[in-house]
Design a protein around this motif. Structure first.
Motif, PDB file in Angstrom:
ATOM      1  N   LEU A  43      -4.243  -6.509   1.077  1.00 36.30           N
ATOM      2  CA  LEU A  43      -3.007  -6.416   1.851  1.00 36.30           C
ATOM      3  C   LEU A  43      -2.539  -7.794   2.309  1.00 36.30           C
ATOM      4  CD1 LEU A  43      -0.793  -4.691   3.072  1.00 36.30           C
ATOM      5  CD2 LEU A  43      -2.273  -4.318   5.066  1.00 36.30           C
TER       6      LEU A  43
ATOM      7  N   HIS B 291      -6.075  -0.100  -2.052  1.00 34.86           N
ATOM      8  CA  HIS B 291      -5.985  -0.841  -0.786  1.00 34.86           C
ATOM      9  C   HIS B 291      -7.124  -0.465   0.164  1.00 34.86           C
ATOM     10  CE1 HIS B 291      -2.297  -3.356  -0.702  1.00 34.86           C
ATOM     11  NE2 HIS B 291      -1.944  -2.579  -1.707  1.00 34.86           N
TER      12      HIS B 291
ATOM     13  N   ASP C  98      -2.502   3.562  -5.462  1.00 33.09           N
ATOM     14  CA  ASP C  98      -2.170   2.412  -4.629  1.00 33.09           C
ATOM     15  C   ASP C  98      -2.945   2.454  -3.310  1.00 33.09           C
ATOM     16  OD1 ASP C  98      -0.832   0.078  -3.836  1.00 33.09           O
ATOM     17  OD2 ASP C  98       0.985   1.140  -3.243  1.00 33.09           O
TER      18      ASP C  98
ATOM     19  N   GLY D  24       0.830  -1.202   0.000  1.00 37.82           N
ATOM     20  CA  GLY D  24       0.000   0.000   0.000  1.00 37.82           C
ATOM     21  C   GLY D  24       0.857   1.242   0.000  1.00 37.82           C
TER      22      GLY D  24
ATOM     23  N   CYS E 270      -0.970  -9.446  -0.645  1.00 40.29           N
ATOM     24  CA  CYS E 270       0.331  -8.824  -0.930  1.00 40.29           C
ATOM     25  C   CYS E 270       1.392  -9.267   0.077  1.00 40.29           C
ATOM     26  CB  CYS E 270       0.197  -7.312  -0.942  1.00 40.29           C
ATOM     27  SG  CYS E 270      -0.647  -6.665  -2.399  1.00 40.29           S
TER      28      CYS E 270
END
Length: 177
Positions: free
Chosen positions: A48, A40, A36, A31, A51
């Motif tokens: 998240l 998020h 971006d 993030g 990721c």
């Protein structure tokens, strides 16, 4: 292979009802600001978490500039988020190939997912400082030249001036990036 239909819309990328949206991510994948951060926030914690899993398994040092990787889209209308890290603009070094790679590699990831519609932001034009007209020229030319199964590529621009620049690039004959 047929080329994707390219459209330009003014709007919020987090509200696009496409198979995939592209995130102008930072290399950490965790993030940040701009597009971006908006993705998020709107997508929720699932993005998240995905990721973090990528960082733990494949990208411990972060996602390299120009590369792309997909995660869930969480609460977004899209099915997937394709994260790509754009280059920081430099007056002293031509990084156009890296910006083009963001688009090419995002479309390759979209093909592996079976995505037929993909929404892109104006990659690298925010905090990374890429001039909007040049970014639009590179983005449109790269998508026009791409070998992809994606049927529609939608450039989603948040403000009117960015929209106008991308609309102009779309109507202009564009030399390859």
């Amino acid at each position: 292979m047929p080329k994707p239909r390219i459209t330009v819309v003014r709007g919020d990328i987090t509200k696009q009802d496409t198979d995939a949206i592209v995130n102008a991510a930072n290399s950490s994948l965790l993030g940040g600001g701009g597009v971006d951060g908006a993705i998020h926030r709107a997508g929720g914690p699932e993005i998240l978490e995905a990721c973090r899993a990528l960082r733990a398994s494949h990208y411990g040092r972060g996602l390299p500039t120009g590369q792309a990787v997909a995660t869930t889209a969480g609460r977004l209308p899209a099915r997937w988020v394709i994260h790509t890290v754009g280059p920081v603009y430099s007056r002293n070094e031509d990084r156009s190939a890296l910006l083009a790679a963001c688009h090419t590699n995002s479309l390759k990831v979209a093909d592996t997912l079976g995505a037929k519609t993909v929404a892109f932001p104006a990659i690298s034009t925010g905090i990374f400082g890429w001039p909007m007209a040049d970014a639009a020229r590179i983005a449109v030319a790269t998508v026009r030249a791409a070998a992809t199964e994606v049927e529609e590529v939608r450039f989603v621009l948040f403000d009117e001036s960015a929209y106008q620049v991308f609309a102009q690039a779309l109507t202009s004959p564009t030399p390859p990036p």
